[in-house]
Write a protein that holds these residues in place. Structure first.
Motif, PDB file in Angstrom:
ATOM      1  N   TYR A 187       0.844  -1.191   0.000  1.00  0.00           N
ATOM      2  CA  TYR A 187       0.000   0.000   0.000  1.00  0.00           C
ATOM      3  C   TYR A 187       0.883   1.247   0.000  1.00  0.00           C
ATOM      4  O   TYR A 187       2.023   1.231   0.467  1.00  0.00           O
ATOM      5  N   ARG A 216      -6.130   2.883   5.915  1.00  0.00           N
ATOM      6  CA  ARG A 216      -5.122   2.550   4.913  1.00  0.00           C
ATOM      7  C   ARG A 216      -5.505   3.158   3.580  1.00  0.00           C
ATOM      8  O   ARG A 216      -6.673   3.136   3.195  1.00  0.00           O
ATOM      9  N   PHE A 236      -5.199   2.404  -0.094  1.00  0.00           N
ATOM     10  CA  PHE A 236      -4.898   1.172  -0.818  1.00  0.00           C
ATOM     11  C   PHE A 236      -4.256   1.409  -2.182  1.00  0.00           C
ATOM     12  O   PHE A 236      -3.888   0.461  -2.853  1.00  0.00           O
ATOM     13  N   THR A 270      -1.327   2.464  -4.882  1.00  0.00           N
ATOM     14  CA  THR A 270       0.129   2.310  -4.881  1.00  0.00           C
ATOM     15  C   THR A 270       0.661   2.722  -6.236  1.00  0.00           C
ATOM     16  O   THR A 270      -0.100   2.994  -7.171  1.00  0.00           O
TER      17      THR A 270
END
Length: 609
Positions: free
Chosen positions: A197, A211, A213, A215
């Protein structure tokens, strides 16, 4: 039962290496050494020659380790690799003096072994040099007159204490890097794909609040490089590292690519779906096009991905399942990089492009300076023939150097200026290429950078300023050291832990000591089991410290790779390609190789990257 009248031989106080193990971990288990010369001398009486051969030299007590052990050791390429692994593992297991002796041996026989001793000496076991110097200091102390005996004894004690402090600093650095890696593995990897991530956000108590997610190609490239590094340092078994690399490569292979075979800049790490972001560019008619959700293709992100995977390929050169997947991903990138990104009129690569309504929209800025995070990618791509000859030399001709006055009245060596003066722009190329091992110019520049960082330290915390998230969950891009910046408006004052870790690429002892100082000054920045938050404003005059909420994968991965040996895989991969020029030769042709170099005058160029 002992027989009366027969003197029994003394049993050694510490267990020493008495047989050749089949694996480095067994070597570590059999070696338990205190930091004193006699134990190291005895332990190194038997070392691995690289050909399963034991040697037993008889050292003279007053001779430095490198002198008496060097003639006895014969290392091939396999032995060199094993030695590197042993040095790192010995450090991580808290036995650096055994590694010091091994390294002293390697330095002594480097002419025949082909070991990259500059890299080993600076990064993996710097206390070896201090260990050898300690023997010399003892010999010198015997020549001091009796009237100076007290001073001589004091000097000897100081000489002994210094390498111990250095070893302690390196152990601290490695422990913190191991914790950072644990945080990435447990908190920042998507179980569905094995891809990392981009970031997580923490509560005040360090628990994970959310988080992100998404990338990027740089994130996953450095993730794969970090898996190689973690395995070679003994932080994870090779079988598990290999399994994770293979899983990630299969997930990357399934991602949607642009028509040239490049990765889009943002995608969901859980399912691989591409994500858009705001972008502005210029179309073929010269009109400005603004798109709120463009799928951007970044040259530096794909370049970093390319460099990282070439290093992974060298590390797994004997594993066809890995190499076939990497070649499948990198072949179209290598074939299309020049056509996709190179601007022949300017002689440099563009930052990025995106597609809109069937058109390719160019983003009209370039990576045109040596002081840029794109430096490593440009060098590797030209060396492999993916960019025209001379591309790297042209960014050198546009370089701007500066000498910075320090508080003690001295000046630093010439330092390459970066657009924002950010530490990671200076040192990412060192992490990926190991520039200090073959470029005098870049070695002096990085030495000067650390001198400036330490000169402006607060309570032992260096001026580790770089782009980061700042308190309040805001991103500050134009952040760095003003004296090293080409931009007019640069913010100083936000200390980024990843920039402190990156110091290890130049001086691992200084990095370990600086990290100790940072944790003492701002313990709240460190999330146990995860690692440091992204940035902190250190309080003064009664003001409290203010730390960021976020932890970035990119910064954590750079922190792990700093001071490691992944760069040797990148250089080895380039040398292994038929017809590829070495990185060393590329820097030499550009005038910043091993020979002494006078910085060229800056060309009149106002473009920004």
């Amino acid at each position: 039962m002992h027989t009366s009248g027969i003197r029994q031989p003394k049993r050694p106080k510490h267990r020493l290496l008495v047989s050749l193990p089949s694996h480095p971990r067994e070597f570590i288990q059999q070696t338990s050494l205190p930091p004193d010369r006699s134990s190291v001398a005895r332990a190194t009486s038997r070392v691995w020659s690289g050909h399963d051969k034991l040697v037993s030299p008889t050292p003279k007590k007053t001779a430095p380790v490198a002198q008496w052990l060097a003639p006895q050791m014969s290392l091939g390429s396999s032995g060199s690799r094993v030695l590197s692994q042993l040095l790192v593992t010995l450090e991580n297991r808290g036995r650096p003096w055994a590694g010091a002796a091994l390294l002293a041996c390697a330095v002594g026989c480097s002419a025949s072994s082909g070991i990259d001793t500059a890299k080993l000496g600076e990064r993996q076991c710097v206390q070896a040099q201090a260990f050898v110097s300690r023997d010399v200091s003892k010999a010198e102390s015997r020549d001091v007159s009796k009237h100076d005996s007290r001073d001589a004894a004091s000097t000897t004690r100081a000489t002994i204490a210094e390498p111990r402090r250095a070893a302690a600093a390196i152990r601290q650095l490695r422990r913190l890097q191991a914790e950072v890696w644990h945080g990435v593995q447990t908190q920042m990897v998507a179980p569905e794909t094995g891809l990392v991530y981009d970031r997580i956000r923490l509560h005040a108590d360090h628990s994970v609040a959310e988080r992100s997610f998404q990338t990027s190609p740089t994130n996953i490239g450095l993730q794969l490089a970090a898996l190689v590094e973690a395995e070679e340092r003994g932080l994870m078994p090779k079988a598990i590292a290999r399994e994770q690399i293979h899983k990630a490569l299969r997930s990357i292979d399934a991602l949607e690519k642009d028509p040239n075979g490049f990765l889009y800049n943002w995608f969901d790490a859980r399912d691989g779906r591409t994500r858009g972001s705001p972008a502005s560019g210029v179309d073929a008619q010269g009109d400005v096009v603004r798109v709120p959700e463009a799928r951007v293709v970044s040259s530096v992100d794909n370049g970093n991905f390319f460099v990282a995977l070439e290093g992974v390929r060298d590390a797994y050169a004997e594993d066809p399942e890995i190499t076939v997947l990497i070649d499948k991903l990198l072949s179209p990138m290598r074939a299309n990089f020049e056509r996709a990104f190179y601007d022949p009129e300017f002689g440099a690569i563009r930052i990025a492009y995106f597609h809109h309504d069937g058109q390719k929209i160019e983003i009209p800025y370039h990576y045109s300076r040596l002081g840029s995070e794109a430096r490593a990618a440009i060098a590797v791509l030209e060396a492999e023939g993916a960019l025209p000859p001379g591309t790297f030399s042209r960014i050198v001709t546009r370089v701007d150097f500066t000498e910075v006055a320090l508080q003690n009245g001295q000046k630093t060596p010439p330092i390459v200026k970066a657009w924002d003066g950010g530490v990671f722009q200076f040192l990412l190329a060192e992490v990926l290429l190991g520039e200090r091992s073959f470029s005098t110019t870049m070695r002096r520049s990085s030495d000067g950078l650390l001198a400036v960082m330490r000169d402006r330290a607060q309570d032992g915390v260096p001026a580790a300023y770089s782009a980061s998230d700042v308190p309040g969950n805001r991103y500050r891009g134009a952040a760095g050291i003003c004296d090293l910046s080409e931009a007019d408006k640069v913010t100083e004052g936000v200390v980024t832990p990843h920039a402190v870790f990156l110091m290890a690429a130049v001086d691992p002892v200084a990095a370990g000591q600086s990290l100790q100082a940072l944790k003492a000054k701002a313990p709240e920045i460190w999330a146990p089991g995860i690692g440091p938050r992204d940035g902190i404003i250190l309080g003064s005059g009664g003001n409290p410290n203010q730390s960021s909420d976020t932890v970035l994968a990119l910064d954590q991965l750079m922190s792990l790779l700093a001071g490691g040996g992944f760069d040797r895989h990148v250089r080895a991969r380039i040398r292994s390609l038929s017809g590829a020029s070495s990185i060393e030769a590329l820097y030499e042709r550009a005038g910043i190789g091993p020979s002494l170099h006078t910085p060229p005058e800056s060309a009149a160029d106002t473009s920004r990257f």
